[in-house]
Design a protein around this motif. Structure first.
Motif, PDB file in Angstrom:
ATOM      1  N   ILE A  63      -1.243  13.289  12.727  1.00  0.00           N
ATOM      2  CA  ILE A  63      -1.424  13.414  14.166  1.00  0.00           C
ATOM      3  C   ILE A  63      -2.913  13.278  14.442  1.00  0.00           C
ATOM      4  O   ILE A  63      -3.710  14.072  13.975  1.00  0.00           O
ATOM      5  N   SER A  64      -3.269  12.262  15.203  1.00  0.00           N
ATOM      6  CA  SER A  64      -4.689  11.969  15.395  1.00  0.00           C
ATOM      7  C   SER A  64      -5.365  12.914  16.369  1.00  0.00           C
ATOM      8  O   SER A  64      -6.585  12.969  16.419  1.00  0.00           O
ATOM      9  N   SER A  65      -4.595  13.649  17.168  1.00  0.00           N
ATOM     10  CA  SER A  65      -5.184  14.630  18.070  1.00  0.00           C
ATOM     11  C   SER A  65      -4.135  15.667  18.407  1.00  0.00           C
ATOM     12  O   SER A  65      -2.944  15.435  18.245  1.00  0.00           O
ATOM     13  N   ALA A  66      -4.570  16.813  18.855  1.00  0.00           N
ATOM     14  CA  ALA A  66      -3.643  17.874  19.205  1.00  0.00           C
ATOM     15  C   ALA A  66      -2.775  17.448  20.386  1.00  0.00           C
ATOM     16  O   ALA A  66      -3.230  16.760  21.296  1.00  0.00           O
ATOM     17  N   ALA A  67      -1.504  17.857  20.340  1.00  0.00           N
ATOM     18  CA  ALA A  67      -0.592  17.530  21.437  1.00  0.00           C
ATOM     19  C   ALA A  67      -1.030  18.248  22.713  1.00  0.00           C
ATOM     20  O   ALA A  67      -1.531  19.370  22.656  1.00  0.00           O
ATOM     21  N   PRO A  68      -0.867  17.620  23.864  1.00  0.00           N
ATOM     22  CA  PRO A  68      -1.226  18.266  25.128  1.00  0.00           C
ATOM     23  C   PRO A  68      -0.405  19.543  25.342  1.00  0.00           C
ATOM     24  O   PRO A  68       0.708  19.662  24.827  1.00  0.00           O
ATOM     25  N   THR A  69      -0.974  20.475  26.085  1.00  0.00           N
ATOM     26  CA  THR A  69      -0.252  21.714  26.355  1.00  0.00           C
ATOM     27  C   THR A  69       0.880  21.502  27.354  1.00  0.00           C
ATOM     28  O   THR A  69       1.867  22.231  27.347  1.00  0.00           O
ATOM     29  N   ALA A 119       8.152  16.270  28.854  1.00  0.00           N
ATOM     30  CA  ALA A 119       9.075  16.102  29.983  1.00  0.00           C
ATOM     31  C   ALA A 119       8.340  16.201  31.310  1.00  0.00           C
ATOM     32  O   ALA A 119       8.650  15.474  32.263  1.00  0.00           O
ATOM     33  N   ALA A 120       7.353  17.083  31.392  1.00  0.00           N
ATOM     34  CA  ALA A 120       6.567  17.216  32.624  1.00  0.00           C
ATOM     35  C   ALA A 120       5.628  16.032  32.799  1.00  0.00           C
ATOM     36  O   ALA A 120       5.439  15.540  33.922  1.00  0.00           O
ATOM     37  N   ARG A 121       5.050  15.561  31.698  1.00  0.00           N
ATOM     38  CA  ARG A 121       4.132  14.416  31.781  1.00  0.00           C
ATOM     39  C   ARG A 121       4.872  13.142  32.180  1.00  0.00           C
ATOM     40  O   ARG A 121       4.284  12.256  32.803  1.00  0.00           O
ATOM     41  N   MET A 122       6.144  13.043  31.810  1.00  0.00           N
ATOM     42  CA  MET A 122       6.912  11.830  32.068  1.00  0.00           C
ATOM     43  C   MET A 122       7.745  11.912  33.339  1.00  0.00           C
ATOM     44  O   MET A 122       8.545  11.020  33.614  1.00  0.00           O
ATOM     45  N   ARG A 123       7.576  12.949  34.139  1.00  0.00           N
ATOM     46  CA  ARG A 123       8.399  13.096  35.335  1.00  0.00           C
ATOM     47  C   ARG A 123       8.125  11.940  36.302  1.00  0.00           C
ATOM     48  O   ARG A 123       6.984  11.730  36.718  1.00  0.00           O
ATOM     49  N   LEU A 131       5.892   4.167  25.179  1.00  0.00           N
ATOM     50  CA  LEU A 131       5.045   3.081  25.666  1.00  0.00           C
ATOM     51  C   LEU A 131       4.016   3.518  26.710  1.00  0.00           C
ATOM     52  O   LEU A 131       2.988   2.846  26.880  1.00  0.00           O
ATOM     53  N   THR A 132       4.282   4.617  27.410  1.00  0.00           N
ATOM     54  CA  THR A 132       3.427   4.955  28.553  1.00  0.00           C
ATOM     55  C   THR A 132       2.706   6.298  28.445  1.00  0.00           C
ATOM     56  O   THR A 132       1.694   6.484  29.128  1.00  0.00           O
ATOM     57  N   ASP A 133       3.216   7.232  27.646  1.00  0.00           N
ATOM     58  CA  ASP A 133       2.514   8.508  27.535  1.00  0.00           C
ATOM     59  C   ASP A 133       1.256   8.319  26.693  1.00  0.00           C
ATOM     60  O   ASP A 133       1.325   7.828  25.553  1.00  0.00           O
ATOM     61  N   SER A 134       0.126   8.729  27.231  1.00  0.00           N
ATOM     62  CA  SER A 134      -1.157   8.444  26.573  1.00  0.00           C
ATOM     63  C   SER A 134      -1.252   9.074  25.184  1.00  0.00           C
ATOM     64  O   SER A 134      -1.776   8.446  24.252  1.00  0.00           O
ATOM     65  N   TRP A 135      -0.719  10.285  25.021  1.00  0.00           N
ATOM     66  CA  TRP A 135      -0.807  10.936  23.707  1.00  0.00           C
ATOM     67  C   TRP A 135       0.083  10.249  22.685  1.00  0.00           C
ATOM     68  O   TRP A 135      -0.336   9.997  21.554  1.00  0.00           O
ATOM     69  N   LEU A 136       1.308   9.892  23.087  1.00  0.00           N
ATOM     70  CA  LEU A 136       2.204   9.207  22.167  1.00  0.00           C
ATOM     71  C   LEU A 136       1.672   7.820  21.813  1.00  0.00           C
ATOM     72  O   LEU A 136       1.773   7.392  20.652  1.00  0.00           O
ATOM     73  N   VAL A 137       1.108   7.117  22.786  1.00  0.00           N
ATOM     74  CA  VAL A 137       0.534   5.799  22.519  1.00  0.00           C
ATOM     75  C   VAL A 137      -0.607   5.919  21.514  1.00  0.00           C
ATOM     76  O   VAL A 137      -0.740   5.097  20.597  1.00  0.00           O
ATOM     77  N   GLU A 138      -1.401   6.975  21.664  1.00  0.00           N
ATOM     78  CA  GLU A 138      -2.530   7.196  20.750  1.00  0.00           C
ATOM     79  C   GLU A 138      -2.077   7.389  19.307  1.00  0.00           C
ATOM     80  O   GLU A 138      -2.790   7.025  18.371  1.00  0.00           O
ATOM     81  N   GLN A 139      -0.878   7.942  19.119  1.00  0.00           N
ATOM     82  CA  GLN A 139      -0.384   8.188  17.763  1.00  0.00           C
ATOM     83  C   GLN A 139       0.039   6.921  17.030  1.00  0.00           C
ATOM     84  O   GLN A 139       0.178   6.918  15.810  1.00  0.00           O
ATOM     85  N   GLU A 140       0.279   5.824  17.777  1.00  0.00           N
ATOM     86  CA  GLU A 140       0.700   4.546  17.189  1.00  0.00           C
ATOM     87  C   GLU A 140       1.941   4.736  16.314  1.00  0.00           C
ATOM     88  O   GLU A 140       1.995   4.315  15.154  1.00  0.00           O
ATOM     89  N   LEU A 141       2.940   5.365  16.885  1.00  0.00           N
ATOM     90  CA  LEU A 141       4.140   5.722  16.139  1.00  0.00           C
ATOM     91  C   LEU A 141       5.104   4.556  15.996  1.00  0.00           C
ATOM     92  O   LEU A 141       5.161   3.671  16.845  1.00  0.00           O
ATOM     93  N   GLN A 142       5.861   4.596  14.927  1.00  0.00           N
ATOM     94  CA  GLN A 142       6.993   3.697  14.739  1.00  0.00           C
ATOM     95  C   GLN A 142       8.256   4.556  14.712  1.00  0.00           C
ATOM     96  O   GLN A 142       8.282   5.614  14.090  1.00  0.00           O
ATOM     97  N   ILE A 143       9.295   4.106  15.384  1.00  0.00           N
ATOM     98  CA  ILE A 143      10.547   4.857  15.396  1.00  0.00           C
ATOM     99  C   ILE A 143      11.699   3.931  15.062  1.00  0.00           C
ATOM    100  O   ILE A 143      11.799   2.823  15.592  1.00  0.00           O
ATOM    101  N   ASP A 144      12.546   4.360  14.150  1.00  0.00           N
ATOM    102  CA  ASP A 144      13.689   3.551  13.728  1.00  0.00           C
ATOM    103  C   ASP A 144      14.749   3.521  14.827  1.00  0.00           C
ATOM    104  O   ASP A 144      14.883   4.457  15.617  1.00  0.00           O
ATOM    105  N   ASP A 145      15.537   2.443  14.838  1.00  0.00           N
ATOM    106  CA  ASP A 145      16.621   2.336  15.809  1.00  0.00           C
ATOM    107  C   ASP A 145      17.643   3.460  15.622  1.00  0.00           C
ATOM    108  O   ASP A 145      18.150   4.020  16.607  1.00  0.00           O
TER     109      ASP A 145
END
Length: 275
Positions: A10-16, A20-24, A178-192
């Motif tokens: 994890i490249s940075s601490a998750a937001p507090t 679900a609130a960030r993506m509302r 694709l749109t949450d800044s913290w998740l985008v920063e992690q450069e994650l890959q997720i399987d189908d």
């Protein structure tokens, strides 16, 4: 000592603020689900396009977008939004909220968990709805026919919100990645198959989908989310059962029908579900 294969990255601490609130969503174009009431040509959609709003009750399971929809409605019609929670509010709070209304300004009063209000608390809204001082929107997980009094029901249109489909939940998860800044920063890959597992475990609940996704991102090894990661994030799945609520009576009804129909296998199944 922890091996490199066991480390999480994890490249940075998750937001507090929870994901679900960030993506509302803030408008109908980004709202996923409930196409049966928000699709093109539906009465509610047409009303909002015309900047019109009416009092309503939003009835549906948790995580189906009731609170979000109320906020979007207020945005769409440029209304002043007053939010109350039936868990913590009383008649005094209702009257104080009503004092915040102003002539000529559209005011929406949104009450979450409205089924928790008793009859006198629900009745406190009636004069203001009747006079047009407010537009009332209530959110409930209980059948309004049993949980809301007739006077309130007669002044509100009931909209039934449905549990989201797996495709809709996967769409919400992909949108977050694709749109949450913290998740985008992690450069994650997720399987189908991880997305399919996520949707299955969330059981139609968008909030739960985003919770499991965020926890899965924190547990990801080598920035890779697998179905095992999602299962670990979800933990033990707890069956949904609201004692004395709709699910309670649904189970009892199914059990009784199996007994009356002499279906021993069905009766045993529903009896086990009840326990």
């Amino acid at each position: 000592m922890t091996s490199s294969s066991e480390r999480t990255f994890i490249s940075s601490a998750a937001p507090t603020t929870p994901l679900a609130a960030r993506m509302r969503p803030h408008d109908l174009s980004s709202y996923i689900g409930q196409s049966h009431i928000l699709g093109e040509g539906q009465p509610l959609t047409q009303a909002l396009h015309n900047k019109q709003v009416h009092s309503m009750l939003l009835w549906g399971p948790p995580g189906t977008g009731k609170t979000t929809l109320a906020q979007i409605i207020a945005n769409e019609v440029d209304a002043n939004l007053i939010t109350l929670s039936a868990v913590s509010s009383g008649v005094k709070d209702i009257r104080e909220a009503m004092a915040m209304t102003h002539p000529g300004i559209t005011t929406i009063v949104f009450v979450d968990e409205v089924h928790r209000f008793n009859k006198s608390q629900q009745d406190a809204f009636l004069p203001y709805i009747e006079s047009g001082a407010i537009t009332f929107i209530g959110a409930t997980t209980e059948n309004p026919a049993f949980s809301c009094n007739n006077a309130l029901l007669s002044r509100c249109r009931v909209y039934v919100l449905q549990a989201l489909s797996d495709d809709e939940l996967i769409g919400i998860a992909k949108q977050a990645l694709l749109t949450d800044s913290w998740l985008v920063e992690q450069e994650l890959q997720i399987d189908d198959d991880a997305l399919l597992t996520l949707a299955s475990l969330a059981s139609g609940d968008a909030r739960r989908t985003l919770l499991y996704l965020e926890l899965g991102a924190q547990l990801a090894i080598d920035k890779h989310i697998t179905k095992v990661t999602i299962a670990q994030a979800a933990g033990q799945k707890v069956a949904q059962f609201d004692q004395q609520g709709d699910h309670y009576y649904d189970l009892l009804s199914a059990f009784h029908k199996s007994v009356r129909g002499s279906s021993s296998d069905g009766a045993l199944y529903w009896y086990t579900r009840y326990l």
